[in-house]
Design a protein around this motif. Structure first.
Motif, PDB file in Angstrom:
ATOM      1  N   TYR A 126       0.789  -1.185  -0.038  1.00 56.29           N
ATOM      2  CA  TYR A 126      -0.167  -0.011  -0.141  1.00 56.29           C
ATOM      3  C   TYR A 126       0.783   1.389   0.030  1.00 56.29           C
ATOM      4  O   TYR A 126       0.186   2.355   0.242  1.00 56.29           O
ATOM      5  N   GLY A 127       2.261   1.153  -0.269  1.00 56.53           N
ATOM      6  CA  GLY A 127       2.849   2.462  -0.129  1.00 56.53           C
ATOM      7  C   GLY A 127       3.001   3.111   1.081  1.00 56.53           C
ATOM      8  O   GLY A 127       2.996   2.636   2.181  1.00 56.53           O
ATOM      9  N   LEU A 128       3.218   4.394   1.086  1.00 57.57           N
ATOM     10  CA  LEU A 128       3.178   5.363   2.148  1.00 57.57           C
ATOM     11  C   LEU A 128       1.795   6.112   2.516  1.00 57.57           C
ATOM     12  O   LEU A 128       1.990   6.617   3.361  1.00 57.57           O
ATOM     13  N   GLN A 129       0.965   5.880   1.841  1.00 58.00           N
ATOM     14  CA  GLN A 129      -0.347   6.571   2.219  1.00 58.00           C
ATOM     15  C   GLN A 129      -1.738   5.630   1.535  1.00 58.00           C
ATOM     16  O   GLN A 129      -1.872   5.284   0.287  1.00 58.00           O
ATOM     17  N   LEU A 130      -2.582   5.431   2.356  1.00 60.84           N
ATOM     18  CA  LEU A 130      -3.753   4.738   2.003  1.00 60.84           C
ATOM     19  C   LEU A 130      -4.600   5.521   1.092  1.00 60.84           C
ATOM     20  O   LEU A 130      -5.171   6.631   1.413  1.00 60.84           O
ATOM     21  N   ALA A 131      -4.914   5.307  -0.061  1.00 62.34           N
ATOM     22  CA  ALA A 131      -5.818   5.852  -0.966  1.00 62.34           C
ATOM     23  C   ALA A 131      -7.236   5.097  -1.116  1.00 62.34           C
ATOM     24  O   ALA A 131      -7.529   4.115  -1.464  1.00 62.34           O
ATOM     25  N   ASP A 132      -8.105   6.050  -0.622  1.00 61.44           N
ATOM     26  CA  ASP A 132      -9.397   5.453  -0.439  1.00 61.44           C
ATOM     27  C   ASP A 132     -10.397   5.958  -1.635  1.00 61.44           C
ATOM     28  O   ASP A 132     -11.387   5.306  -1.413  1.00 61.44           O
ATOM     29  N   ARG A 133      -9.692   6.127  -2.824  1.00 65.00           N
ATOM     30  CA  ARG A 133     -10.400   6.371  -3.837  1.00 65.00           C
ATOM     31  C   ARG A 133      -9.328   5.943  -5.073  1.00 65.00           C
ATOM     32  O   ARG A 133      -8.404   5.883  -4.899  1.00 65.00           O
ATOM     33  N   ALA A 134     -10.227   5.616  -6.437  1.00 62.24           N
ATOM     34  CA  ALA A 134      -9.338   5.082  -7.566  1.00 62.24           C
ATOM     35  C   ALA A 134     -10.077   5.386  -8.793  1.00 62.24           C
ATOM     36  O   ALA A 134     -11.374   5.931  -8.723  1.00 62.24           O
TER      37      ALA A 134
END
Length: 449
Positions: A126-134
């Motif tokens: 998930y990298g360095l930040q959770l993305a809650d949209r795509a």
């Protein structure tokens, strides 16, 4: 007679010109637009650059390919479609209500250890930040459910209070389970006034506030974060972000573009796609960087030149009493009231300004209760940068809420004070011992800033 003496004592705390928190970059605006004004001392085409930057700050980015070539490239993974989506009216974000999406709040992720440049280590999934949209055709990374536990406490005079402690549950994860050793940090968007003035403070001034060994024995041992400056290709002191993990506003802006909106730039040319996120990697890309240099410059200029609102009721006797208590409780050990800027940054109009930001830009251990447990460069899991206090009294007017601290857990300024610990424990204990009248005065002082 005692009341009269108290007011007379407070008058000593009235300073000439202290209502102009941002020096010549101060504006008188108490409206819902209080955080969105250009600094009134901008010269030349500064106002025009500000207006243009404001338009890009507020515009929604769209998926590539699109007819609006300068504003496409959204995602593939993102948290917001625009800068103002998190910083509504250039103001402060808040945690979502139950069942609502993370509109102006995000979660930083990492694993234990340090990366090659000394920063956090990205989670492999998930990298360095959770993305809650795509974007369409790409799975979002997940979301977070937030619940609260109420913690009861009592003031010295017997009055009770309640604080809410947040609990976080990651759900709907799109790329596998999080590692058992995952580190995460919730962050609400801070309000943006006066950032260029903070950048204009000379490095030696900031370092002069350091006291890592607490040589004056006041319990406060602030220190600067040392972070990687991408453009300079070296380590510099950090000034911006909740843990002072960015060295300047240009890098802060570029980091927000790629981390929050998924827009690559000359500083950060790679999309935030982890190795196993093949749908993210295979998404259409017209090339990099997606952020046109001229737009990058204008948004950075806009973010740098937002004026500081003038204080309200600065000469009110109750406010002055609150200011006196603020000083006597040594809140100023971290929240430095007055600083003179130097010749740093890119806005000459901000050089040599006497400002009152109420920050030292240093890291301080705030105790276990506020700890996120996630190091960020030299910042430990217990340390946070002292946030500037200018403008906090207008957050409710501009943004319609009074949520404070890095995760918005405090529902008002008093709760924010009561969450302080670590190096601020003595100041909090002093507040707990105040009478209700004095507590109200101190809060009224904060609301005047």
């Amino acid at each position: 007679m005692a009341a009269c003496e108290q007011d007379d004592d407070s008058i000593d705390f009235l300073e000439e010109g202290e209502e102009f928190s941002g020096g010549a970059a101060t504006v008188f605006d108490e409206s819902v637009n209080a955080f969105g004004n250009p600094a009134p001392n901008l010269l030349g085409d500064g106002d025009l650059l500000f207006i243009t930057g404001n338009s890009f700050f507020n515009r929604n980015w769209v998926t590539s390919p699109a007819s609006t070539e300068d504003l496409d490239g959204l995602g593939p993974l993102f948290n917001s479609r625009s800068c103002s989506g998190c910083h509504f009216k250039d103001g402060k974000g808040q945690p979502p209500a139950p069942g609502e999406p993370l509109v102006s709040m995000l979660f930083r992720l990492s694993k234990p250890g340090k990366s090659a440049n000394g920063g956090p280590v990205a989670d492999p999934n998930y990298g360095l930040q959770l993305a809650d949209r795509a974007i369409l055709g790409v799975s979002r990374e997940g979301t977070v459910n937030i619940t609260y536990e109420e913690i009861q406490g009592t003031f010295a005079d017997g009055a009770s209070y309640s604080l809410r402690k947040p609990r976080y549950e990651f759900t709907e994860l799109g790329y596998g389970a999080l590692d058992d050793d995952i580190l995460f940090s919730p962050r609400v968007a801070p309000h943006m006034v006066g950032l260029g003035l903070l950048e204009a403070i000379d490095e030696m001034t900031i370092l002069g506030f350091e006291d890592p060994q607490d040589t004056n024995s006041d319990g406060i041992s602030g220190r600067a974060n040392r972070v990687w400056d991408v453009a300079a290709n070296k380590v510099n002191i950090g000034r911006f972000g909740w843990k002072a993990n960015q060295p300047n506003l240009r890098q802060q802006t570029a980091g927000a573009f790629v981390g929050d909106i998924g827009i690559t730039s000359s500083l950060f040319p790679d999309e935030n796609c982890s190795a196993n996120q093949t749908d993210c990697q295979n998404a259409f890309n017209e090339g990099k960087p997606e952020l046109k240099g001229s737009i990058f410059d204008k948004v950075t200029f806009y973010s740098s030149t937002l004026a500081v609102p003038k204080r309200r009721l600065w000469d009110d006797p109750v406010v002055l009493r609150g200011k006196q208590l603020f000083f006597e409780s040594n809140c100023t050990g971290c929240h430095i009231p007055k600083i003179t800027t130097g010749n740093s940054g890119n806005i000459p109009e901000f050089y040599q300004q006497q400002i009152r930001p109420y920050t030292d830009l240093l890291l301080h251990d705030m105790g276990d209760d506020l700890a996120d447990g996630r190091p960020d460069f030299e910042a430990s899991g217990n340390e946070w940068r002292t946030p500037p206090l200018w403008g906090i009294g207008l957050v409710e007017t501009v943004n319609g809420h009074t949520n404070f601290l890095h995760d918005g857990r405090a529902r008002n300024l008093e709760e924010a004070v009561l969450w302080h610990g670590g190096e601020a424990e003595n100041s909090k204990q002093a507040y707990l011992k105040l009478s209700k009248t004095d507590r109200n005065a101190l809060i009224k002082f904060l609301e005047s800033l």
